[in-house]
Design a protein around this motif. Sequence first.
Motif, PDB file in Angstrom:
ATOM      1  N   VAL A  68     -12.825 -10.006   5.190  1.00 32.65           N
ATOM      2  CA  VAL A  68     -13.371 -10.595   3.969  1.00 32.65           C
ATOM      3  C   VAL A  68     -12.553 -10.323   2.713  1.00 32.65           C
ATOM      4  N   SER A  69     -11.623  -9.357   2.762  1.00 35.63           N
ATOM      5  CA  SER A  69     -10.883  -9.026   1.549  1.00 35.63           C
ATOM      6  C   SER A  69      -9.550  -8.373   1.888  1.00 35.63           C
ATOM      7  N   ILE A  70      -8.607  -8.471   0.940  1.00 33.32           N
ATOM      8  CA  ILE A  70      -7.270  -7.901   1.093  1.00 33.32           C
ATOM      9  C   ILE A  70      -6.917  -7.147  -0.182  1.00 33.32           C
ATOM     10  N   ALA A  71      -6.106  -6.111  -0.031  1.00 34.46           N
ATOM     11  CA  ALA A  71      -5.496  -5.441  -1.189  1.00 34.46           C
ATOM     12  C   ALA A  71      -4.118  -4.943  -0.771  1.00 34.46           C
ATOM     13  N   PHE A  72      -3.162  -5.042  -1.682  1.00 33.98           N
ATOM     14  CA  PHE A  72      -1.827  -4.491  -1.453  1.00 33.98           C
ATOM     15  C   PHE A  72      -1.726  -3.122  -2.106  1.00 33.98           C
ATOM     16  N   SER A  73      -0.872  -2.266  -1.559  1.00 33.81           N
ATOM     17  CA  SER A  73      -0.513  -1.036  -2.255  1.00 33.81           C
ATOM     18  C   SER A  73       0.382  -1.402  -3.434  1.00 33.81           C
ATOM     19  N   GLU A  74       0.463  -0.511  -4.414  1.00 40.90           N
ATOM     20  CA  GLU A  74       1.245  -0.791  -5.619  1.00 40.90           C
ATOM     21  C   GLU A  74       2.717  -1.021  -5.303  1.00 40.90           C
ATOM     22  N   ASP A  75       3.236  -0.342  -4.283  1.00 41.48           N
ATOM     23  CA  ASP A  75       4.643  -0.501  -3.922  1.00 41.48           C
ATOM     24  C   ASP A  75       4.885  -1.671  -2.957  1.00 41.48           C
ATOM     25  N   GLU A  76       3.819  -2.394  -2.620  1.00 44.94           N
ATOM     26  CA  GLU A  76       3.868  -3.565  -1.735  1.00 44.94           C
ATOM     27  C   GLU A  76       4.352  -3.229  -0.328  1.00 44.94           C
ATOM     28  N   ALA A  77       4.191  -1.972   0.080  1.00 42.75           N
ATOM     29  CA  ALA A  77       4.619  -1.553   1.403  1.00 42.75           C
ATOM     30  C   ALA A  77       3.501  -1.621   2.431  1.00 42.75           C
ATOM     31  N   SER A  78       2.279  -1.922   1.979  1.00 42.01           N
ATOM     32  CA  SER A  78       1.132  -1.972   2.889  1.00 42.01           C
ATOM     33  C   SER A  78       0.144  -3.027   2.440  1.00 42.01           C
ATOM     34  N   VAL A  79      -0.538  -3.616   3.428  1.00 38.64           N
ATOM     35  CA  VAL A  79      -1.646  -4.527   3.175  1.00 38.64           C
ATOM     36  C   VAL A  79      -2.904  -3.900   3.763  1.00 38.64           C
ATOM     37  N   PHE A  80      -3.946  -3.814   2.966  1.00 34.45           N
ATOM     38  CA  PHE A  80      -5.212  -3.261   3.424  1.00 34.45           C
ATOM     39  C   PHE A  80      -6.195  -4.404   3.644  1.00 34.45           C
ATOM     40  N   VAL A  81      -6.866  -4.395   4.799  1.00 33.47           N
ATOM     41  CA  VAL A  81      -7.767  -5.482   5.178  1.00 33.47           C
ATOM     42  C   VAL A  81      -9.161  -4.925   5.444  1.00 33.47           C
ATOM     43  N   ALA A  82     -10.152  -5.473   4.725  1.00 34.76           N
ATOM     44  CA  ALA A  82     -11.549  -5.063   4.902  1.00 34.76           C
ATOM     45  C   ALA A  82     -12.268  -6.091   5.759  1.00 34.76           C
ATOM     46  N   ASP A  83     -13.007  -5.621   6.766  1.00 37.75           N
ATOM     47  CA  ASP A  83     -13.664  -6.578   7.659  1.00 37.75           C
ATOM     48  C   ASP A  83     -15.186  -6.504   7.577  1.00 37.75           C
ATOM     49  N   SER A  95     -17.389  -5.667   9.670  1.00 38.77           N
ATOM     50  CA  SER A  95     -18.095  -4.552  10.301  1.00 38.77           C
ATOM     51  C   SER A  95     -18.134  -3.323   9.398  1.00 38.77           C
ATOM     52  N   GLY A  96     -17.412  -3.382   8.264  1.00 40.39           N
ATOM     53  CA  GLY A  96     -17.406  -2.262   7.330  1.00 40.39           C
ATOM     54  C   GLY A  96     -16.190  -1.372   7.438  1.00 40.39           C
ATOM     55  N   ASP A  97     -15.162  -1.820   8.166  1.00 44.42           N
ATOM     56  CA  ASP A  97     -13.959  -1.011   8.352  1.00 44.42           C
ATOM     57  C   ASP A  97     -12.795  -1.524   7.523  1.00 44.42           C
ATOM     58  N   LEU A  98     -11.901  -0.595   7.147  1.00 43.70           N
ATOM     59  CA  LEU A  98     -10.701  -0.927   6.393  1.00 43.70           C
ATOM     60  C   LEU A  98      -9.481  -0.519   7.214  1.00 43.70           C
ATOM     61  N   TYR A  99      -8.549  -1.470   7.408  1.00 48.51           N
ATOM     62  CA  TYR A  99      -7.353  -1.226   8.189  1.00 48.51           C
ATOM     63  C   TYR A  99      -6.106  -1.396   7.329  1.00 48.51           C
ATOM     64  N   LYS A 100      -5.042  -0.722   7.731  1.00 45.04           N
ATOM     65  CA  LYS A 100      -3.791  -0.747   6.982  1.00 45.04           C
ATOM     66  C   LYS A 100      -2.687  -1.347   7.843  1.00 45.04           C
ATOM     67  N   PHE A 101      -1.997  -2.373   7.294  1.00 43.75           N
ATOM     68  CA  PHE A 101      -0.882  -3.021   7.985  1.00 43.75           C
ATOM     69  C   PHE A 101       0.391  -2.790   7.170  1.00 43.75           C
ATOM     70  N   PRO A 102       1.433  -2.215   7.781  1.00 42.70           N
ATOM     71  CA  PRO A 102       2.661  -1.919   7.027  1.00 42.70           C
ATOM     72  C   PRO A 102       3.561  -3.147   6.866  1.00 42.70           C
ATOM     73  N   ILE A 103       4.291  -3.175   5.750  1.00 36.33           N
ATOM     74  CA  ILE A 103       5.356  -4.144   5.525  1.00 36.33           C
ATOM     75  C   ILE A 103       6.663  -3.360   5.449  1.00 36.33           C
ATOM     76  N   THR A 104       7.553  -3.607   6.391  1.00 37.24           N
ATOM     77  CA  THR A 104       8.817  -2.870   6.483  1.00 37.24           C
ATOM     78  C   THR A 104       9.980  -3.842   6.489  1.00 37.24           C
ATOM     79  N   ASP A 105      10.978  -3.564   5.653  1.00 39.23           N
ATOM     80  CA  ASP A 105      12.162  -4.427   5.555  1.00 39.23           C
ATOM     81  C   ASP A 105      11.778  -5.887   5.316  1.00 39.23           C
ATOM     82  N   GLY A 106      10.758  -6.083   4.489  1.00 41.93           N
ATOM     83  CA  GLY A 106      10.350  -7.433   4.121  1.00 41.93           C
ATOM     84  C   GLY A 106       9.574  -8.177   5.171  1.00 41.93           C
ATOM     85  N   LYS A 107       9.106  -7.489   6.218  1.00 44.17           N
ATOM     86  CA  LYS A 107       8.360  -8.154   7.289  1.00 44.17           C
ATOM     87  C   LYS A 107       7.045  -7.435   7.559  1.00 44.17           C
ATOM     88  N   LEU A 108       5.991  -8.219   7.798  1.00 45.47           N
ATOM     89  CA  LEU A 108       4.696  -7.663   8.185  1.00 45.47           C
ATOM     90  C   LEU A 108       4.804  -7.181   9.620  1.00 45.47           C
TER      91      LEU A 108
END
Length: 389
Positions: free
Chosen positions: A95-110, A112-125
């Motif tokens: 239902v929602s997304i947030a980036f870290s300030e350094d744009e190295a991670s994407v946080f995804v809220a679902d 079920s009430g959980d928050l997951y972290k997806f890394p962005i490395t070398d310009g790729k998800l």
Amino acid sequence: MSICQVSNKFCVVGLKSYILVYSKSTGSCQKLEHNFKKIENVKEAEPALDYALFSPRFNYFAALFSDKTLSVWSTISNDAIWRLVGSVDVKRRSVSIAFSEDEASVFVADKSGDLYKFPITDGKLQHVELENMEPIVGHISMMLDVAITDDLIITADRDEKIRISDREHPFLIRNFCLGHTDFVYRILVVKSRNLLISVSGDATLKVWDIEAGMERQSFEITEVSNDQDGKKSFPALLSCSKDESLIAVACVETFLSSVKILSISNKDKPVSTAYTFDVEGSDQILSLAFDSDDPSVLFILTVQQSKELAVMIYTCTASACAKVTGIYALPTINSHVASVPLSDLTDKEYPQLFKCCVAGHKYDAFYNKKKLLQKIEDSAEAKVPKLDM
């Protein structure tokens, strides 16, 4: 969800199954289409854009789709054409997304009430195996929004709570912001004032002290009432200007097409109501966002009375606002947006977030009684002496 997001170069209009990227300088359009995958035995998997936003430095744009997919595009290129840098599956519909300030991670809220972290490395998800993923923050109820700062993770849920967790150690809860009486739908951080702004199904906008977790102010935006379609209205659209001097807030699922502007200051009461204005010719406001270049410019995506989509632009100050037309490539953008059929809009059913009623009372009353009975039973069991075998 239909969205309007603005960066230094682009105005983005997100619709049911695709995203339109307009150049602010030329009005040229790039259409980003999503190929929805089939999910067996999932009733809610009809094509829909669930959420989308730019990263803090506008180098990336992320979108969540109803087929449990997170897609990220790079917005930096010599030819102004976005390229997909990754598309990954998420565990549950989100239902929602947030980036870290350094744009190295994407946080995804679902849901079920959980928050997951997806890394962005070398310009790729980066692809992450779902079986190996663990949530970094968990709520008992549906999570509805998330905000990330350098040292905090702030999450809002359907059970009226805002939770402030430590960024480095998310299991450490610094504070709860408690005071809303219905689901907390959107939150945003005013970093320069150390404030948190929230809007809720209880028809209020609240101002919080982030460090103390204390409510500083509350504003009633509109009465929660039913329109002729039986849908409830509440303040769901929220944006803050780049210089953090103005807040724009508006309601959804209503035939009222007004925007309330609040001003931010260093006073004891940091937020004050400035004025309310009606969006010219609008039947319904779908989304709004302040410009990333000019802090006075507000973009508003609307359904016009002519039953056409339009992007309206207003310049706003703390004392007045005015509609403008000769800015950016607005005429070119609107000539294209007007041709979009209204059937391409996602019908977001906000009323499902309001809690069910039983005999005229919220389900909360029934649930609290059930918890009390369980507590009594547990206490009675604890008093029964155990026999050593």
